[in-house]
Scaffold this active site. Structure first.
Site, PDB file in Angstrom:
ATOM      1  N   LYS A 252       0.822  -1.220   0.000  1.00 50.71           N
ATOM      2  CA  LYS A 252       0.000   0.000   0.000  1.00 50.71           C
ATOM      3  C   LYS A 252       0.852   1.264   0.000  1.00 50.71           C
ATOM      4  O   LYS A 252       0.438   2.299  -0.463  1.00 50.71           O
ATOM      5  CB  LYS A 252      -0.913   0.008   1.228  1.00 50.71           C
ATOM      6  CG  LYS A 252      -2.009  -1.028   1.130  1.00 50.71           C
ATOM      7  CD  LYS A 252      -3.341  -0.455   1.637  1.00 50.71           C
ATOM      8  CE  LYS A 252      -4.488  -1.403   1.377  1.00 50.71           C
ATOM      9  NZ  LYS A 252      -4.601  -2.455   2.384  1.00 50.71           N
ATOM     10  N   ARG A 253       2.049   1.139   0.567  1.00 50.75           N
ATOM     11  CA  ARG A 253       2.974   2.262   0.596  1.00 50.75           C
ATOM     12  C   ARG A 253       3.202   2.838  -0.804  1.00 50.75           C
ATOM     13  O   ARG A 253       3.480   4.009  -0.988  1.00 50.75           O
ATOM     14  CB  ARG A 253       4.318   1.764   1.119  1.00 50.75           C
ATOM     15  CG  ARG A 253       4.867   2.480   2.280  1.00 50.75           C
ATOM     16  CD  ARG A 253       6.063   1.769   2.898  1.00 50.75           C
ATOM     17  NE  ARG A 253       6.429   0.488   2.337  1.00 50.75           N
ATOM     18  CZ  ARG A 253       7.434   0.292   1.493  1.00 50.75           C
ATOM     19  NH1 ARG A 253       8.145   1.306   1.075  1.00 50.75           N
ATOM     20  NH2 ARG A 253       7.708  -0.924   1.062  1.00 50.75           N
TER      21      ARG A 253
END
Ligand code: GLU
Length: 482
Positions: A252-253
């Site tokens: 998700k980063r």
């Protein structure tokens, strides 16, 4: 025999781009060879699985066009396709493996196992199950059974080496001394992943297992299970992981990882498919933009490369732009219909009476759109009567009485033109600029802001022709009195 392949997601999260790519490779392989693509839901982790996640996964696969030949909703000869509905099959297989001497019941208590593991770790040695339960006498077993002790089923890992050929990595050897006697059925009767996946792949007659590289260390155990079940071992292809631009595992980063998010952000499934196909697979040659049919025609498992694939969001945008340009305009109109409705710009005539005109407008705007949603704002120029002005553009190009005066004169010239054919319109504008002793840019920029409200647009003379003479004149006049 045509191949039978499967995508077997665990519904513990949304469909991730990595999962979508695995599904795609299986789907392409099945389509390429006239085979069957099976969808199986691996929901035995009851606490972490949910029906919402199942629905989400099915929706995303359907959006991508990765429809399944057998599986939820469509059924098939090996139904059911949810593992929680197949528990009796895993229990029967575990019993059969015990009966054939490939597995044994283990009555060890979790706390005892934990204590032994911790002691081994404290002594600095690697722990593996010490096979206590293989040494139980018949009486000891009977007394445990009578007392109703919970029992798991463990696979008895024989000595030697397990080998298999991976279609991506080549031949892989695994010393069995590094494989613990793993649990295949827990004491609550729920199978572990290794057992359920193998039992299902055998029963569903899967011929190629194409899945993420993270499963490669599971494969030796599964090969042992195939052999113990006397079943043919499928071919394996482990697909390299997808990494973020910083070469770390995609997370998700790095931005959106759920396929559904790309749908809501205005990406085309065609672009997503094209982009995902080239993450780890190469068709050879320089072509990058592929239709679904072209991908099917070209796809081979040996085109999958061993190197990790890097997810580059800019490249995805580029693919999206390429596929937007290639979309037929009627199809494109259907896909942006909801956005246009929300913006109050939709009318049904765009699809029929006005289609030829709308199609020319879209041809003009498409090359600049990276997302479907990028089309809404510029379409306003053509579909709305009111112009929405960008303040900065007005300040830069419409301020000052002189500009207004020039635009007023230009409005009169335009109203006298027989049509707004672009070449003739441009010639008329340049002639007026010369007559007034100003640079044509003054009129061009002023016209652009007057007609579109913005400082940038596609070729302004093309825009003028499609906006139409009456509205251009009206907007020029309105701007000259701002
Ligand atoms: N259910 C497993 C997962 O989601 C896939 C198992 C497999 O492909 O063998 O990771």
């Amino acid at each position: 025999m045509p191949p039978r392949v499967r995508f077997a997601p665990s519904p513990t999260g949304y469909l991730h781009v990595g999962g979508a790519r695995t599904a795609l490779f299986n789907w392409l392989y099945a389509k390429r060879h006239g085979g069957i693509f099976v969808l199986r839901i691996e929901d035995t982790d009851i606490e972490r699985s949910s029906t919402d996640m199942v629905t989400g996964i099915l929706t995303s696969l359907t959006w991508l066009g990765l429809t399944w030949d057998e599986g939820p909703g469509v059924g098939g000869p090996h139904a059911p396709y949810f593992q929680t509905e197949r528990l009796d099959k895993y229990r029967a297989a575990a019993d059969a493996l015990v009966a054939s001497g490939h597995a044994y019941y283990c009555y060890c208590k979790p706390d005892d196992l934990k204590a032994k593991r911790e002691a081994a770790e404290a002594a600095g040695s690697a722990w593996s199950y010490d096979r206590t339960c293989t040494r139980l006498s018949t009486e000891e077993i009977a007394s445990r059974e009578t007392a109703g002790h919970p029992r798991a089923v463990r696979f008895f890992v024989p000595e030697g080496v397990t080998t298999f050929t991976d279609l991506v990595r080549g031949r892989i050897e695994f010393a069995r001394q590094n494989i613990d006697d793993f649990v295949i059925l827990r004491s609550d009767g729920v199978p572990t992943y290794h057992l359920s996946v193998v039992v299902d792949d055998v029963e569903m007659e899967i011929t190629q297992v194409v899945r993420g590289d993270d499963h490669i260390s599971n494969t030796p155990k599964q090969v042992l299970l195939y052999e113990a079940l006397d079943a043919p071992v499928p071919e394996f292809a482990h697909v390299p992981l997808i990494l973020g631009p910083d070469k770390k595992r995609l997370s998700k980063r790095h931005g959106a990882t759920a396929v559904g998010e790309y749908e809501t952000r205005g990406y085309l499934p065609e672009a997503m498919i094209n982009f995902l196909a080239l993450l780890g697979w190469s068709p050879g040659g320089n072509q990058e933009v592929f239709s679904r049919e072209e991908l099917i025609e070209r796809f081979t498992l040996d085109g999958i490369s061993g190197g990790n694939a890097v997810f580059n969001p800019d490249k995805l945008d580029w693919f999206n732009q390429q596929h937007i340009v290639r979309l037929a305009n009627d199809d494109l109109l259907h896909r942006i219909q909801t956005d246009l409705r929300l913006a109050g710009l939709w009318r049904d005539t765009l699809l029929n009476a006005e289609f030829a005109w709308a199609s020319r407008v879209l041809d003009l705007l498409k090359p600049r759109a990276r997302k479907l949603a990028d089309l809404t704002a510029p379409l306003r120029t053509f579909l709305a009567d009111e112009v929405v002005f960008d303040e900065a553009a007005v300040a830069k190009h419409l301020a000052g009485p002189e500009v207004r005066d020039h635009l007023h004169a230009w409005a009169e010239v335009v109203s006298g033109l027989p049509s707004l054919e672009p070449v003739a319109t441009e010639a008329a504008l340049r002639a007026l600029a010369e007559a007034r002793g100003i640079k044509p840019g003054v009129l061009i920029h002023g016209t652009r802001v007057a007609v579109t409200g913005q400082a940038v647009s596609p070729g302004i003379f093309d825009v003028l022709e499609l906006v139409g003479k009456d509205r251009v004149v009206q907007r020029l006049r309105a701007a000259s009195t701002i």
